[in-house]
Design a protein around this motif. Structure first.
Motif, short mmCIF file in Angstrom:
data_model
loop_
_atom_site.label_atom_id
_atom_site.label_comp_id
_atom_site.label_asym_id
_atom_site.label_seq_id
_atom_site.Cartn_x
_atom_site.Cartn_y
_atom_site.Cartn_z
N VAL A 132 0.84 -1.03 0.00
CA VAL A 132 0.15 -0.33 -0.67
C VAL A 132 0.91 1.15 -0.28
O VAL A 132 2.04 1.10 -0.11
CB VAL A 132 -0.82 0.02 1.32
N SER A 133 0.42 2.51 -0.17
CA SER A 133 1.12 4.14 -0.72
C SER A 133 0.05 4.77 0.26
O SER A 133 -1.21 4.44 -0.21
CB SER A 133 1.78 3.53 -1.94
N THR A 134 1.04 5.77 0.10
CA THR A 134 0.15 7.26 0.38
C THR A 134 0.97 8.03 0.04
O THR A 134 2.91 7.91 0.26
CB THR A 134 -0.72 6.95 2.15
N THR A 135 0.47 9.75 0.78
CA THR A 135 1.50 10.66 0.51
C THR A 135 1.11 11.31 1.90
O THR A 135 0.39 11.70 2.53
CB THR A 135 0.92 11.37 -0.42
N ALA A 136 2.27 11.94 2.63
CA ALA A 136 2.64 13.08 3.84
C ALA A 136 1.60 14.15 3.54
O ALA A 136 1.54 14.51 2.49
CB ALA A 136 3.73 12.97 4.17
N LYS A 137 0.82 14.65 4.57
CA LYS A 137 0.39 15.51 4.37
C LYS A 137 1.06 17.20 4.71
O LYS A 137 2.78 17.07 4.63
CB LYS A 137 -0.84 15.52 5.63
N LEU A 138 0.26 17.80 4.61
CA LEU A 138 0.52 19.39 4.77
C LEU A 138 1.82 19.08 6.11
O LEU A 138 2.44 20.06 6.04
CB LEU A 138 -0.20 20.66 5.13
N ASP A 139 1.36 18.40 6.82
CA ASP A 139 2.29 18.65 8.24
C ASP A 139 3.04 17.45 8.61
O ASP A 139 3.72 16.91 9.47
CB ASP A 139 0.96 18.89 9.42
N SER A 140 3.07 17.03 7.62
CA SER A 140 4.59 15.73 6.95
C SER A 140 3.88 14.44 7.76
O SER A 140 4.87 13.51 8.06
CB SER A 140 5.69 16.36 7.68
N THR A 141 2.86 14.05 8.66
CA THR A 141 2.34 13.02 9.28
C THR A 141 1.40 12.40 7.70
O THR A 141 1.31 13.27 6.78
CB THR A 141 1.01 13.07 10.38
N TRP A 142 0.94 10.95 8.38
CA TRP A 142 1.35 10.20 7.60
C TRP A 142 0.31 9.00 7.98
O TRP A 142 0.97 8.68 8.73
CB TRP A 142 1.62 9.63 6.54
N GLU A 143 -0.65 7.99 7.53
CA GLU A 143 -1.19 7.36 7.75
C GLU A 143 -1.16 6.16 6.37
O GLU A 143 -1.37 6.44 5.84
CB GLU A 143 -2.41 7.42 8.39
N LEU A 144 -1.20 4.97 6.94
CA LEU A 144 -0.93 3.62 6.65
C LEU A 144 -2.32 2.47 6.60
O LEU A 144 -2.42 2.05 7.78
CB LEU A 144 -0.31 3.36 6.15
#
Length: 187
Positions: free
Chosen positions: A16-28
């Motif tokens: 799976v993949s995702t992209t870091a949000k504006l605050d640099s957090t991310w969730e998978l």
């Protein structure tokens, strides 16, 4: 960094993949496989960095939280002992029973992460594990025959307000004086 692409590859052929949000957090989010009593590997790829996490188990994870009755360790506190603890500690070797003790950090606002480390049950680690949490985990391991992880977040003598979100406290006028005290201390 915002916009960084993060991908996860598991050893059970799931990615799976995702992209870091504006605050640099991310969730998978992903579906794990059925508990199997084997160690697994997770590989995270972030731009030019690869992070490999070995020795990952799939099974039950339980939160044990509260104050002194949840915190008292298997070795007891001084003359406050746990019945049968010596034998239980001596027979506690079990790599599939793991324990994470959340490091205490006093904060007046919610945090996005916790500090601590996972340890397997054995003669060296079990004495300092929460007795209640350890006994619960051991019973689950014996009955389910799958890996069990316990996350302990306990602190003796804490008031109930310490375990509630600031929003919950602010929504109840009975806690106005507590909120004012927290606000004064945190400035």
């Amino acid at each position: 960094m915002p916009g960084t692409r993060i991908s996860l590859q598991t050893d059970w052929d799931m990615s799976v993949s995702t992209t870091a949000k504006l605050d640099s957090t991310w969730e998978l989010s992903f579906v794990s496989q059925k508990a199997d009593n084997k160690n697994h590997q997770l590989v995270f790829n972030l731009s030019d960095t690869t992070v490999v996490i070995d020795n990952v188990l799939i099974g039950e994870v339980w939160l044990a939280a509260g104050e002194s009755n949840m915190e008292i360790p298997m070795e007891g506190w001084g003359s406050d002992t746990i019945a049968g603890a010596k034998e239980l500690i001596n027979t506690s070797e079990d790599d599939l029973l793991r324990y994470f003790n959340v490091e205490r950090r006093i904060r007046f606002s919610e945090e996005g992460d916790v500090r601590g480390r996972w340890v397997s049950a054995n003669k060296m680690t079990t004495p300092t594990m929460s007795a209640l949490a350890y006994m619960y985990a051991r019973q689950l391991r014996d009955s389910l025959n799958i890996p069990v992880g316990i996350v302990l977040s306990a602190c003796s003598g804490t008031p109930i307000e310490a375990w509630m979100s600031s929003k919950t406290l602010k929504d109840d006028p009975d806690f106005d004086s507590k909120i004012n005290n927290f606000d004064a201390i945190s400035k």
